[in-house]
Design a protein around this motif. Structure first.
Motif, short mmCIF file in Angstrom:
data_model
loop_
_atom_site.label_atom_id
_atom_site.label_comp_id
_atom_site.label_asym_id
_atom_site.label_seq_id
_atom_site.Cartn_x
_atom_site.Cartn_y
_atom_site.Cartn_z
N SER A 47 0.84 -1.19 0.00
CA SER A 47 0.00 0.00 0.00
C SER A 47 0.87 1.24 0.00
O SER A 47 2.09 1.19 0.20
N GLU A 48 0.23 2.36 -0.21
CA GLU A 48 0.87 3.67 -0.08
C GLU A 48 -0.06 4.56 0.74
O GLU A 48 -1.24 4.72 0.39
N PRO A 49 0.39 5.12 1.87
CA PRO A 49 1.72 4.96 2.44
C PRO A 49 2.00 3.52 2.86
O PRO A 49 1.08 2.71 3.00
N ASP A 50 3.28 3.22 3.07
CA ASP A 50 3.68 1.87 3.39
C ASP A 50 3.13 1.46 4.75
O ASP A 50 2.91 2.29 5.64
N VAL A 51 2.89 0.15 4.90
CA VAL A 51 2.40 -0.38 6.17
C VAL A 51 3.54 -0.45 7.18
O VAL A 51 4.72 -0.30 6.84
N SER A 52 3.19 -0.68 8.44
CA SER A 52 4.20 -0.76 9.49
C SER A 52 5.13 -1.95 9.25
O SER A 52 6.33 -1.88 9.49
N TRP A 53 4.56 -3.06 8.83
CA TRP A 53 5.36 -4.21 8.39
C TRP A 53 4.58 -5.00 7.36
O TRP A 53 3.34 -4.91 7.28
N GLN A 54 5.31 -5.75 6.55
CA GLN A 54 4.71 -6.57 5.50
C GLN A 54 5.45 -7.90 5.44
O GLN A 54 6.68 -7.94 5.44
N GLN A 55 4.68 -9.00 5.42
CA GLN A 55 5.28 -10.33 5.41
C GLN A 55 4.52 -11.23 4.43
O GLN A 55 3.33 -11.03 4.19
N ARG A 56 5.23 -12.21 3.91
CA ARG A 56 4.59 -13.24 3.07
C ARG A 56 4.36 -14.47 3.94
O ARG A 56 5.30 -15.02 4.52
N VAL A 57 3.09 -14.89 4.04
CA VAL A 57 2.75 -16.05 4.86
C VAL A 57 2.78 -17.31 4.00
O VAL A 57 2.91 -17.25 2.77
N GLY A 58 2.65 -18.47 4.66
CA GLY A 58 2.85 -19.74 3.96
C GLY A 58 1.79 -20.07 2.94
O GLY A 58 2.04 -20.85 2.01
N GLY A 59 0.60 -19.55 3.08
CA GLY A 59 -0.49 -19.82 2.14
C GLY A 59 -1.50 -18.68 2.17
O GLY A 59 -1.44 -17.80 3.03
N THR A 60 -2.43 -18.69 1.23
CA THR A 60 -3.46 -17.65 1.20
C THR A 60 -4.31 -17.72 2.46
O THR A 60 -4.85 -18.78 2.79
N PRO A 61 -4.44 -16.63 3.21
CA PRO A 61 -5.20 -16.68 4.47
C PRO A 61 -6.68 -16.99 4.25
O PRO A 61 -7.31 -16.45 3.35
N LYS A 62 -7.21 -17.87 5.10
CA LYS A 62 -8.66 -18.08 5.17
C LYS A 62 -9.30 -17.08 6.12
O LYS A 62 -10.42 -16.63 5.91
N SER A 63 -8.58 -16.76 7.19
CA SER A 63 -9.04 -15.74 8.14
C SER A 63 -7.83 -15.19 8.86
O SER A 63 -6.79 -15.86 8.97
N THR A 409 -4.47 1.30 -2.08
CA THR A 409 -4.14 -0.11 -2.17
C THR A 409 -5.28 -0.89 -2.79
O THR A 409 -6.44 -0.49 -2.70
N SER A 410 -4.93 -2.00 -3.42
CA SER A 410 -5.95 -2.94 -3.90
C SER A 410 -6.09 -4.13 -2.96
O SER A 410 -6.81 -5.09 -3.26
N ALA A 411 -5.42 -4.07 -1.80
CA ALA A 411 -5.48 -5.15 -0.83
C ALA A 411 -6.85 -5.19 -0.14
O ALA A 411 -7.65 -4.25 -0.24
N ASN A 412 -7.09 -6.29 0.59
CA ASN A 412 -8.32 -6.47 1.33
C ASN A 412 -8.11 -6.14 2.80
O ASN A 412 -7.01 -6.32 3.34
N ALA A 413 -9.17 -5.68 3.46
CA ALA A 413 -9.15 -5.50 4.91
C ALA A 413 -9.44 -6.85 5.55
O ALA A 413 -10.51 -7.43 5.34
N LEU A 414 -8.47 -7.38 6.32
CA LEU A 414 -8.60 -8.73 6.87
C LEU A 414 -8.96 -8.74 8.35
O LEU A 414 -9.66 -9.65 8.79
N ALA A 415 -8.48 -7.78 9.12
CA ALA A 415 -8.75 -7.77 10.56
C ALA A 415 -8.55 -6.36 11.09
O ALA A 415 -7.65 -5.65 10.66
#
Length: 485
Positions: A47-63, A409-415
């Protein structure tokens, strides 16, 4: 010739070096390749502005759920937990499903395998097992309790309630079996279904407090269980044209019949303790039926103790499930986007803005420009709005509309949590703190019982202010265990 020989020596040296590196990697002494690949595969900012941290998880999150100082990420075959402060991995566990019970101070992560009895409760910070069960077939997780069901025979089941970190049941209740669809985590009961929005996860708000009553479908009947005592207060079979639902401490009987090519509706609410009818409305469409003979295949829309439907004049409206009062009726052309037991977010008739209204008075608290395809969700800590062309995620204070964060951002709001939210796209997730890119600090939750200075809310004993993050008693305090808070 000497140049050719020198080149050959260089090639030989490089080949020998590569062989040595491969040998070291195979034997586990030293492996440079993961780091090299991480550098090659480094992700673009989410996103812009950048997030506090960004990580790649092991698989696509279900929740994804924010729990205290951790982020719980459920995936298809495992669950991993990360630090809320840095995104660093804390622990992971192979599991087909996981769900969070409890609040920030007493939370646990329930994990299990599909079609396998039992579950484990894990500490969200360490992953240590706090309790293990080998018999339960289904688990329901709430902010203030956990329920599980176990069956010794097809028609002999026991429902138990637990404190999230308790070691002995608060109560147990007998059920004559459970529906074949009730297994794993949080299988559907007979309540309400929430309004959903594109790019906002349905569970963005995290676990909620258990409602006062739950409706368990068993063999065509509905068993209504009091979550404070475990007592089965009703065992009801719906009529041929009826659908039953348990909302706001009431048992609803929703009737839909075909007359002259259209469906005619009536809904009545009964006190489960006495069986007496406490309110009734005719002509109110709760969107439980489809067009094929008025068959009711869906739960009514709503959230917590309120219901959403279409009034006889065709306008969308919000009903109090406890006493049947009209809490809000939209103006002509307006569209409900999100609702809880405090506010409603409405898209204006001209489709150019989103308006936040108090339930009970209909008074507009704030409005902000938004496109025709804007989505919205309400959580205890923020109202989340989406936009496109350009893509946006916006979190605002639900009481005042003050911006907490604005992301391109084109990301989704997850939590959403007390101080920020997790966004994600594919396997990439990131955490943004409220106040980043918005120039405003996060909202401070008012003391329990505060009405934010308005005193206008649905029902006595409940105000239009922000909820206590730990709980919400509902418009009539009906979500509190003893009914009076």
């Amino acid at each position: 010739m000497s140049g050719v020989k020198g080149l050959g020596g260089v090639r030989g040296g490089l080949l020998l070096g590569l062989v040595i590196v491969i040998a070291l990697a195979v034997t586990g002494v030293w492996n440079p390749f993961p780091g090299v690949w991480d550098w090659v595969d480094r992700s673009e900012p989410i996103s812009e502005p950048d997030v506090s941290w960004q990580q790649r998880v092991g698989g696509t999150p279900k929740s994804v759920t924010i729990v205290g100082d951790t982020v719980v990420v459920e995936q298809r075959t495992r669950t991993e937990v990360r630090s809320l402060a840095t995104g660093a991995p804390l622990w992971e566990r192979k599991a087909d499903w996981s769900a969070v019970a409890g609040g920030d101070r007493d939370a646990v992560v329930a994990v299990g395998k599909l079609l396998v009895k039992g579950y484990e409760l894990l500490d969200p910070t360490t992953g240590a097992v706090r309790r293990r069960d080998g018999d339960a077939v289904a688990v329901w997780t709430y902010r203030n309790m956990l329920l599980d069901a176990r069956c010794v025979a097809a028609t002999d089941c026991t429902l138990s309630a637990w404190d999230p970190r308790g070691t002995s049941p608060l109560w147990t209740a007998f059920l004559p079996g459970v529906s074949s669809g009730l297994f794993a985590d949080n299988p559907g009961l007979l309540g309400t279904r929430r309004l959903t929005a594109h790019r906002i996860d349905e569970a963005v708000a995290g676990p909620e407090a258990a409602p006062p009553l739950l409706g368990f479908p068993v063999d065509g009947r509905v068993h209504v269980v009091d979550t404070a005592t475990g007592r089965v207060v009703q065992d009801v079979e719906p009529g041929r044209d009826e659908r039953l639902s348990v909302v706001g401490g009431r048992l609803l009987r929703i009737r839909a019949v075909s007359v002259d090519g259209s469906c005619q509706y009536a809904v009545s609410a009964r006190d489960p303790a006495t069986g007496q009818e406490v309110w009734r409305r005719s002509g109110f469409n709760l969107r439980t039926a489809d067009s094929a003979g008025c068959a009711q295949r869906e739960d009514p829309q709503g959230a917590r103790s309120v219901l959403i439907g279409v009034a006889p004049d065709g306008r969308e409206a919000v009903l109090d499930g406890y006493d049947g009062r009209l809490l809000l009726v939209d103006a002509e052309g307006e569209k409900l986007l999100a609702v809880d037991d405090r506010y409603a977010l409405v898209r204006s008739a001209d489709k150019e803005s989103v308006i936040a209204r108090d339930l009970g008075t209909g008074r507009a608290r704030w409005n902000r420009p938004a496109g025709a395809k804007a989505g919205a969700a309400l959580t205890p800590y923020a109202a989340v709005l989406t936009g496109d062309k350009p893509n946006r995620l916006v979190a605002v204070d639900p009481r005042t509309g003050r911006e907490l964060v604005v992301l391109r951002t084109s990301a989704n709001a997850l939590a959403v949590g007390p101080n920020g939210m997790v966004v994600g796209e594919g396997r990439e997730i990131g955490y943004v703190r409220f106040g980043a890119g918005a120039g405003a600090p996060p909202p401070a939750a008012p003391p329990a019982g505060s009405d934010g200075g308005t005193g206008t809310g649905p029902g006595p004993g409940r105000t239009g202010g922000a909820p206590d993050p730990e709980d919400s008693c509902g418009p009539k305090r009906e979500l509190c265990a003893n009914g009076n808070g």
